[in-house]
Design a protein around this motif. Structure first.
Motif, short mmCIF file in Angstrom:
data_model
loop_
_atom_site.label_atom_id
_atom_site.label_comp_id
_atom_site.label_asym_id
_atom_site.label_seq_id
_atom_site.Cartn_x
_atom_site.Cartn_y
_atom_site.Cartn_z
N MET A 180 0.84 -1.17 0.00
CA MET A 180 0.00 0.00 0.00
C MET A 180 0.88 1.24 0.00
SD MET A 180 -2.97 0.83 2.69
CE MET A 180 -3.67 2.43 2.78
N PRO B 262 1.70 5.56 -0.18
CA PRO B 262 1.27 6.71 0.62
C PRO B 262 0.02 7.35 0.01
CG PRO B 262 3.21 7.27 -0.67
CD PRO B 262 2.98 5.79 -0.85
N SER B 263 -0.77 7.96 0.88
CA SER B 263 -1.99 8.60 0.40
C SER B 263 -1.65 9.92 -0.31
CB SER B 263 -2.94 8.88 1.56
OG SER B 263 -2.39 9.88 2.41
N GLU B 264 -2.58 10.41 -1.08
CA GLU B 264 -2.38 11.68 -1.80
C GLU B 264 -2.16 12.82 -0.82
OE1 GLU B 264 -1.95 13.85 -5.29
OE2 GLU B 264 -2.27 11.71 -5.11
N LYS B 265 -2.88 12.80 0.31
CA LYS B 265 -2.75 13.86 1.32
C LYS B 265 -1.35 13.87 1.91
CE LYS B 265 -4.72 15.51 5.64
NZ LYS B 265 -5.67 15.27 6.71
N ALA B 266 -0.83 12.70 2.28
CA ALA B 266 0.51 12.60 2.85
C ALA B 266 1.55 13.06 1.84
CB ALA B 266 0.78 11.18 3.31
#
Length: 70
Positions: free
Chosen positions: A1, A3-7
């Motif tokens: 998985m 990293p998220s877009e926000k991170a």
């Protein structure tokens, strides 16, 4: 998985701020500072000697003093 877009965006913004900060500091360091006040007469041009350094201590404790045992 991954990293998220926000991170990802948060890290990208932090790195951008660091880059800008480094660039500003580099510019301040390399740009000469203008003289604040130009001397106007000979009195302002006199040389002032530097203060004498403090005397050196020969104590084994340096400048610190040991606590007395009562």
């Amino acid at each position: 998985m991954g990293p998220s877009e926000k991170a990802f965006n948060q890290v990208k913004n932090i790195l951008g701020k660091l880059d800008r900060s480094i660039d500003n500091l580099r510019q301040q360091r390399t740009t000469p500072t203008p003289a604040l006040v130009a001397p106007t007469n000979a009195e302002t041009l006199r040389i002032v000697p530097a203060p004498a350094p403090p005397p050196r201590s020969n104590s084994a404790f340096g400048r610190a003093t040991p606590i007395r045992q009562n």
